[in-house]
Design an enzyme around this catalytic site. Sequence first.
Site, PDB file in Angstrom:
ATOM      1  N   ASP A  44       1.166  -1.561  -0.438  1.00  0.00           N
ATOM      2  CA  ASP A  44       0.155  -0.274   0.312  1.00  0.00           C
ATOM      3  C   ASP A  44       0.880   1.066   0.086  1.00  0.00           C
ATOM      4  O   ASP A  44       0.980   1.601   1.134  1.00  0.00           O
ATOM      5  CB  ASP A  44      -1.082  -0.620   1.423  1.00  0.00           C
ATOM      6  CG  ASP A  44      -1.657   1.040   0.992  1.00  0.00           C
ATOM      7  OD1 ASP A  44      -1.660   1.969   0.442  1.00  0.00           O
ATOM      8  OD2 ASP A  44      -2.500   0.831   2.373  1.00  0.00           O
ATOM      9  N   HIS A  45       0.656   1.835  -1.095  1.00  0.00           N
ATOM     10  CA  HIS A  45       2.016   3.249  -1.350  1.00  0.00           C
ATOM     11  C   HIS A  45       1.544   4.079  -0.532  1.00  0.00           C
ATOM     12  O   HIS A  45       2.566   4.774   0.226  1.00  0.00           O
ATOM     13  CB  HIS A  45       1.501   3.668  -2.766  1.00  0.00           C
ATOM     14  CG  HIS A  45       0.163   4.078  -2.817  1.00  0.00           C
ATOM     15  ND1 HIS A  45      -0.700   3.774  -3.302  1.00  0.00           N
ATOM     16  CD2 HIS A  45      -0.039   5.733  -2.461  1.00  0.00           C
ATOM     17  CE1 HIS A  45      -1.971   4.649  -3.593  1.00  0.00           C
ATOM     18  NE2 HIS A  45      -1.082   5.755  -3.063  1.00  0.00           N
ATOM     19  N   HIS A 107      -5.933   2.153   3.441  1.00  0.00           N
ATOM     20  CA  HIS A 107      -4.970   3.582   3.855  1.00  0.00           C
ATOM     21  C   HIS A 107      -5.419   3.546   5.544  1.00  0.00           C
ATOM     22  O   HIS A 107      -4.818   3.404   5.936  1.00  0.00           O
ATOM     23  CB  HIS A 107      -5.159   4.579   3.402  1.00  0.00           C
ATOM     24  CG  HIS A 107      -4.686   4.280   1.258  1.00  0.00           C
ATOM     25  ND1 HIS A 107      -3.724   4.107   0.671  1.00  0.00           N
ATOM     26  CD2 HIS A 107      -5.413   5.446   0.882  1.00  0.00           C
ATOM     27  CE1 HIS A 107      -3.796   3.501   0.193  1.00  0.00           C
ATOM     28  NE2 HIS A 107      -4.096   4.836  -0.112  1.00  0.00           N
TER      29      HIS A 107
END
Length: 184
Positions: A44-45, A107
């Site tokens: 997950d960036h 996120h």
Amino acid sequence: GLMSDTGYNRLMVEKPFGTSYKTAEELQNQLESGFSDDQIFRIDHYLGKEMVQNIPAVRFGNPILDATWNKNYIKNVQVTLAEQLGVEERTGYYNTAGALLDMIQNHAFQIVGWLAMEKPSSFSDTDIRAAKNTVFSKLKMYDKREVVANFVRGQYGRGREVWQKSYTEEPDVPADSKNDTYVA
């Protein structure tokens, strides 16, 4: 033909990991048919952002916070992820995902994991994941009626500035789109 007999074989998968529990499970089963779990990296960036990477250092590196960061001293935690920009060049992706799949299930949940997990026995990837999974396993699952009563979905409108378009004014967004860009 992706696997080789020499060197390292790794697979990196960026979120979202499926569009539902069923599709995530199907994807996981497909990946496991060709790769072992230690070869699969689900990323997950958002976790690369400095703010997010500082959570464990602030939580576990400060003895005062480490001793008081628990249910005896904290009654409520609210996570807010706010952006001032529109979808910009992400329209194709955002039209299929929306805020719930893009921001919440990935996120926000990763941040909740960092905030609510017990201190892991080590900071290895497997121990961190186990500590977060303990948190996730204790979260309340809402039925459809409870979702309606406890969650709000919306779509951003035109801002005050000339450059701030509404979601439906973004390029390639259908004028009648009901896609959520806001979730609370």
